[in-house]
Motif scaffolding. Structure first.
Motif, PDB file in Angstrom:
ATOM      1  N   LEU A  25      34.204  40.146  55.839  1.00  0.00           N
ATOM      2  CA  LEU A  25      35.212  41.020  55.233  1.00  0.00           C
ATOM      3  C   LEU A  25      35.134  41.014  53.710  1.00  0.00           C
ATOM      4  N   LYS A  26      34.888  39.850  53.115  1.00  0.00           N
ATOM      5  CA  LYS A  26      34.769  39.793  51.657  1.00  0.00           C
ATOM      6  C   LYS A  26      33.578  40.607  51.173  1.00  0.00           C
ATOM      7  N   GLU A  27      32.477  40.550  51.886  1.00  0.00           N
ATOM      8  CA  GLU A  27      31.309  41.343  51.505  1.00  0.00           C
ATOM      9  C   GLU A  27      31.615  42.833  51.638  1.00  0.00           C
ATOM     10  N   LEU A  28      32.349  43.217  52.662  1.00  0.00           N
ATOM     11  CA  LEU A  28      32.754  44.619  52.796  1.00  0.00           C
ATOM     12  C   LEU A  28      33.604  45.039  51.597  1.00  0.00           C
ATOM     13  N   CYS A  29      34.522  44.171  51.197  1.00  0.00           N
ATOM     14  CA  CYS A  29      35.361  44.480  50.027  1.00  0.00           C
ATOM     15  C   CYS A  29      34.510  44.634  48.770  1.00  0.00           C
ATOM     16  N   ARG A  30      33.514  43.772  48.617  1.00  0.00           N
ATOM     17  CA  ARG A  30      32.657  43.860  47.443  1.00  0.00           C
ATOM     18  C   ARG A  30      31.876  45.165  47.437  1.00  0.00           C
ATOM     19  N   GLU A  31      31.373  45.567  48.599  1.00  0.00           N
ATOM     20  CA  GLU A  31      30.637  46.829  48.680  1.00  0.00           C
ATOM     21  C   GLU A  31      31.534  48.025  48.376  1.00  0.00           C
ATOM     22  N   ILE A  32      32.750  47.995  48.883  1.00  0.00           N
ATOM     23  CA  ILE A  32      33.685  49.082  48.610  1.00  0.00           C
ATOM     24  C   ILE A  32      33.983  49.158  47.114  1.00  0.00           C
ATOM     25  N   ARG A  33      34.187  47.995  46.511  1.00  0.00           N
ATOM     26  CA  ARG A  33      34.492  47.967  45.070  1.00  0.00           C
ATOM     27  C   ARG A  33      33.313  48.521  44.270  1.00  0.00           C
ATOM     28  N   ALA A  34      32.099  48.134  44.612  1.00  0.00           N
ATOM     29  CA  ALA A  34      30.917  48.662  43.929  1.00  0.00           C
ATOM     30  C   ALA A  34      30.808  50.169  44.119  1.00  0.00           C
ATOM     31  N   THR A  35      31.136  50.639  45.301  1.00  0.00           N
ATOM     32  CA  THR A  35      31.096  52.073  45.580  1.00  0.00           C
ATOM     33  C   THR A  35      32.109  52.820  44.722  1.00  0.00           C
ATOM     34  N   LEU A  36      33.309  52.284  44.603  1.00  0.00           N
ATOM     35  CA  LEU A  36      34.333  52.926  43.776  1.00  0.00           C
ATOM     36  C   LEU A  36      33.902  53.001  42.315  1.00  0.00           C
ATOM     37  N   GLN A  90      46.110  29.443  31.483  1.00  0.00           N
ATOM     38  CA  GLN A  90      44.775  29.710  31.980  1.00  0.00           C
ATOM     39  C   GLN A  90      44.754  29.829  33.503  1.00  0.00           C
ATOM     40  N   GLN A  91      45.659  29.099  34.158  1.00  0.00           N
ATOM     41  CA  GLN A  91      45.656  29.121  35.615  1.00  0.00           C
ATOM     42  C   GLN A  91      46.063  30.484  36.168  1.00  0.00           C
ATOM     43  N   LEU A  92      46.583  31.357  35.313  1.00  0.00           N
ATOM     44  CA  LEU A  92      47.023  32.661  35.790  1.00  0.00           C
ATOM     45  C   LEU A  92      45.879  33.659  35.871  1.00  0.00           C
ATOM     46  N   GLN A  93      44.698  33.280  35.387  1.00  0.00           N
ATOM     47  CA  GLN A  93      43.586  34.209  35.420  1.00  0.00           C
ATOM     48  C   GLN A  93      43.059  34.376  36.848  1.00  0.00           C
ATOM     49  N   HIS A  94      42.489  35.566  37.117  1.00  0.00           N
ATOM     50  CA  HIS A  94      41.832  35.807  38.399  1.00  0.00           C
ATOM     51  C   HIS A  94      40.397  35.315  38.281  1.00  0.00           C
ATOM     52  N   THR A  95      40.152  34.091  38.650  1.00  0.00           N
ATOM     53  CA  THR A  95      38.806  33.506  38.526  1.00  0.00           C
ATOM     54  C   THR A  95      38.413  32.750  39.788  1.00  0.00           C
ATOM     55  N   THR A  96      39.112  32.970  40.871  1.00  0.00           N
ATOM     56  CA  THR A  96      38.854  32.199  42.082  1.00  0.00           C
ATOM     57  C   THR A  96      37.554  32.635  42.741  1.00  0.00           C
ATOM     58  N   ALA A  97      37.057  31.783  43.594  1.00  0.00           N
ATOM     59  CA  ALA A  97      35.839  32.111  44.327  1.00  0.00           C
ATOM     60  C   ALA A  97      36.038  33.345  45.191  1.00  0.00           C
ATOM     61  N   THR A  98      37.250  33.475  45.757  1.00  0.00           N
ATOM     62  CA  THR A  98      37.540  34.652  46.575  1.00  0.00           C
ATOM     63  C   THR A  98      37.423  35.922  45.749  1.00  0.00           C
ATOM     64  N   ASP A  99      38.009  35.914  44.552  1.00  0.00           N
ATOM     65  CA  ASP A  99      37.927  37.090  43.691  1.00  0.00           C
ATOM     66  C   ASP A  99      36.483  37.426  43.374  1.00  0.00           C
ATOM     67  N   GLN A 100      35.701  36.414  43.022  1.00  0.00           N
ATOM     68  CA  GLN A 100      34.315  36.656  42.664  1.00  0.00           C
ATOM     69  C   GLN A 100      33.534  37.199  43.849  1.00  0.00           C
ATOM     70  N   ALA A 101      33.819  36.700  45.034  1.00  0.00           N
ATOM     71  CA  ALA A 101      33.113  37.172  46.225  1.00  0.00           C
ATOM     72  C   ALA A 101      33.439  38.621  46.539  1.00  0.00           C
ATOM     73  N   GLU A 102      34.624  39.057  46.131  1.00  0.00           N
ATOM     74  CA  GLU A 102      35.044  40.429  46.413  1.00  0.00           C
ATOM     75  C   GLU A 102      34.762  41.370  45.253  1.00  0.00           C
ATOM     76  N   GLY A 103      34.050  40.888  44.227  1.00  0.00           N
ATOM     77  CA  GLY A 103      33.638  41.743  43.122  1.00  0.00           C
ATOM     78  C   GLY A 103      34.658  41.881  42.021  1.00  0.00           C
TER      79      GLY A 103
END
Length: 711
Positions: A61-72, A307-320
């Motif tokens: 599912l995360k890879e699908l999200c990343r592909e959708i984001r790249a497409t957008l 700093q902890q409020l930044q979106h830098t998690t592994a999940t975020d990175q995996a989803e683009g």
């Protein structure tokens, strides 16, 4: 499907910006070229329906999200559109189609500008992946495209009410027959849309109605520009507390409530949606998302303690999703230093991300809305110091209409963003006027439809001194949800409201100055004034005087030094002739001059050419003066003919018919024939303006042909 090849534009939110450049957006799996990109989207290309989303292994599912984001991101560069809102909704939309069973489960998107991802997952992915298919989808949900789309929508705040109606029918069927073809009913609405009064009416109804109704509240701390209003403080505290703070406006309505901080984590959303699926009562699922997630992040300027409020998690990175510090503001956010439509949108609180122009639009001059909107604000701003009651009001659409960030900052209390609240904005303006102030309300023609009752009650009946700037009025290539073709019929037929239709920047500023004369000033209008902001036809002619063969050399100056307010409603005769008179209203006036020039060159006819300047009343002195030397009157308007302006001219001559005998006796009667040119009563969807003009006979050739057939 589309009847506009190669485009899906919501002109109500678009606009080229001169002198900007394209950002470089680094997303894995997307190869950038100039104004083009190739997206490696192996998973997305194999999604033909929501069933395929359900069939994916959970770890894909995360890879699908990343592909959708790249497409957008690629689609935004090549085609443009509402990219930022869709980037923020990628995970939520994937989770919706993973958990719910559309179309049996009904999903209603508020506004539906954020439905691109939904379309990708319901069999329309190629329309975002391949340029040759871009024209196959509209910018909003549309049942003609797919059974997964519930309504044609493009305006704000109605999703909860619509969902209540669907749920009501399902509940009735279940009560009667024990079953229904309708399952879960889901409304998706954002924090900006929640500012609309109709959204609160829907919440109120949902709580009392009961039964299964799931409201996904997409909170990205953004409207079209910023979020404005008292409820956004409590919403910020809800976010900061993980959904536990009080007051909770949803609980106050009697609604169940869930909070998901990780609104861009597809796994967290799937888990929460599974919890509320098949629930037996209304529930609000509040998800905190990042608008524009996938654009480059804004420069990190926050302190180390945040700093902890930044979106830098592994999940975020995996989803683009790249890192940003521009999230989780302590107080409701109002505006950044981006303008709509700057071509460097970033993720987070960024006004420019609302609408992205394609790369092909770079270096093009500004569209009429921004051009004339900036002109109007420049004329009003110097008056602020001496006129404390002069207030510019925007119902959440400043950037589209040339009300820039810098202007808003300088204007201070002289500028008010009411949120997406057209009805409130008009009533608010009437209150300012009643107290002696000078309100100017500026938004798009189709959005003013939402305030029709206020035009009658608060404005007209009370003769409120309100000035309305009516942007994108007339014909355009916009979506059917945003067409301004009906504004003349709407505004010009309200008693005690004056509608002006200037045909140059000079006249536009004169009209604005007259409409905003302080209360009690000599020559001031007696009530509300609507000014239709000039459109493409007028601006093109101002930039190229050759398009005005009669008066082109006289319209060079934006402001006339000899301005007076006498005869503001009198029609202007710019060329006196015989046989034929051409009356060109507003945006069609340059066409009137070109048609007259063609008649003179090809047929030896010197036509009278008239700029009516307003469409509220008829200048009967001018109409009577045309009788003796003219046998044909041509009226031109770029709006709906039925109920429009041209028919009033036709009716005048019909109702004042001259007879050689009888009550209206004259020695030699003169009753000119009248031909009206304008739009058919219909909805048009993304049809180019040039094609609409041909369809409705608003061309030099069509007018000349009509004239020759009459002689």
């Amino acid at each position: 499907m589309s009847n506009m090849p190669g485009k899906e534009f919501n002109i109500a939110d678009s606009g080229a910006t001169k002198g900007t450049h394209s950002p470089t957006i680094a997303v894995p799996g997307i190869t950038h070229r100039t104004s083009n990109a190739t997206v490696n989207a192996a998973l997305l290309r194999n999604i033909a329906s929501p069933a395929d989303v359900k069939a994916l292994p959970a770890d894909q599912l995360k890879e699908l999200c990343r592909e959708i984001r790249a497409t957008l991101l690629s689609y935004g560069h090549q085609h443009g559109g509402h990219i930022g809102s869709n980037l923020g909704m990628v995970e939520a939309t994937v989770a919706l189609h993973r958990v719910f069973d559309s179309p049996r489960d009904r999903i209603v998107f508020d506004v539906s500008h954020q439905s691109y991802v939904h379309k990708m997952l319901t069999g329309r992915a190629l329309a975002y992946l391949e340029p040759e298919h871009f024209s196959e989808v509209t910018g909003f949900t549309n049942p003609d495209e797919s059974e997964h789309d519930q309504f044609v929508l493009g305006h704000t705040g109605t999703s909860i009410s619509l969902a209540c109606g669907i749920a009501k029918t399902r509940n009735a069927e279940v009560a009667s027959d024990g079953s229904s073809a309708i399952g879960n009913v889901v409304a998706v609405i954002g924090d900006g849309s929640l500012s609309s009064g109709v959204a609160f009416e829907g919440l109120n109804n949902a709580a009392e109605q009961g039964g299964n109704l799931i409201i996904i509240f997409n909170d990205n701390e953004m409207s079209i520009a910023g979020d404005f209003g008292g409820m956004y403080g409590p919403l910020a505290r809800l976010r900061a507390s993980g959904g536990t703070a009080q007051p909770n406006i949803f609980n106050a309505f009697g609604l169940d409530y869930r909070y998901v901080e990780a609104g861009n984590d597809v796994d967290a959303l799937v888990a929460t949606f599974e919890e509320v699926r098949d629930i037996d009562h209304p529930v609000v699922v509040h998800i905190h998302t990042l608008k524009g997630a996938g654009y480059e992040g804004e420069t990190n300027t926050i302190s180390a303690t945040r700093q902890q409020l930044q979106h830098t998690t592994a999940t975020d990175q995996a989803e683009g999703i790249t890192a940003t510090a521009n999230v989780l503001h302590d107080e409701p956010w109002h505006s950044d230093h981006c303008n709509l439509s700057d071509h460097e949108p970033h993720e987070g609180q960024c006004e420019a991300s609302h609408w992205q122009n394609p790369d092909a639009s770079l270096d093009k001059p500004e569209d009429p809305r921004k051009h004339y909107g900036k002109m109007a604000m420049a004329a009003l701003e110097p008056r602020f110091a001496a006129e404390p009651g002069l207030v510019v009001i925007s119902p959440a659409t400043p950037g589209s209409n040339g009300i820039t960030h810098d202007f808003r900052e300088r204007a201070g209390s002289h500028y008010v963003d009411t949120g997406i609240t057209e009805a409130h904005a008009m009533a608010f303006a009437a209150g300012i006027a009643r107290a002696g102030g000078t309100p100017v309300v500026a938004t798009t023609a189709s959005f003013f439809q939402r305030a029709y009752d206020q035009f009658f009650q608060e404005m007209s009946l009370n003769r409120s001194r309100v000035t309305v700037l009516d942007f994108l009025g007339g014909l355009s290539g916009s979506d059917n949800t945003h067409s301004g073709a009906y504004d003349l019929a709407m505004f010009a037929n309200i008693p005690q409201v004056t509608m002006l239709v200037p045909t140059s920047g000079r006249d536009f500023l004169d009209d604005l100055a007259w409409a905003t004369l302080p209360a009690g000033a000599v020559g001031a209008p007696a009530g509300s004034v609507v000014i239709r902001v000039p459109g493409e036809g007028v601006l093109d002619a101002e930039r190229n005087p050759e398009l005005l063969p009669i008066t082109g050399t006289h319209n060079a100056d934006a402001i006339r030094s000899d301005r007076t307010f006498e005869g503001m409603l009198a029609w202007r005769v710019n060329q006196s002739g015989s046989q034929v008179a051409i009356l060109g209203l507003g945006n069609t006036y340059p066409l009137a001059e070109r048609a007259a020039a063609a008649l003179a060159e090809s047929h030896g006819i010197t036509a009278t050419v008239i700029d009516p300047r307003q469409c509220t009343s008829l200048d009967t002195d001018v109409l009577e003066s045309l009788r003796e030397r003219h046998s044909l009157i041509i009226t031109l308007e770029d709006g709906q003919l039925e109920g429009g302006w041209g028919e009033k001219v036709t009716a005048y001559y019909a109702n004042h018919w001259q007879h050689s005998n009888g009550s209206n006796k004259v020695d030699k009667p003169h009753n000119p024939r009248v031909l009206n040119f304008g739009a058919t009563k219909e909805f048009t969807d993304r049809v180019p303006l040039s094609e609409l003009n041909k369809r409705y006979g608003l061309t030099v050739d069509a007018i000349a042909d009509a004239v020759t057939r009459c002689f």
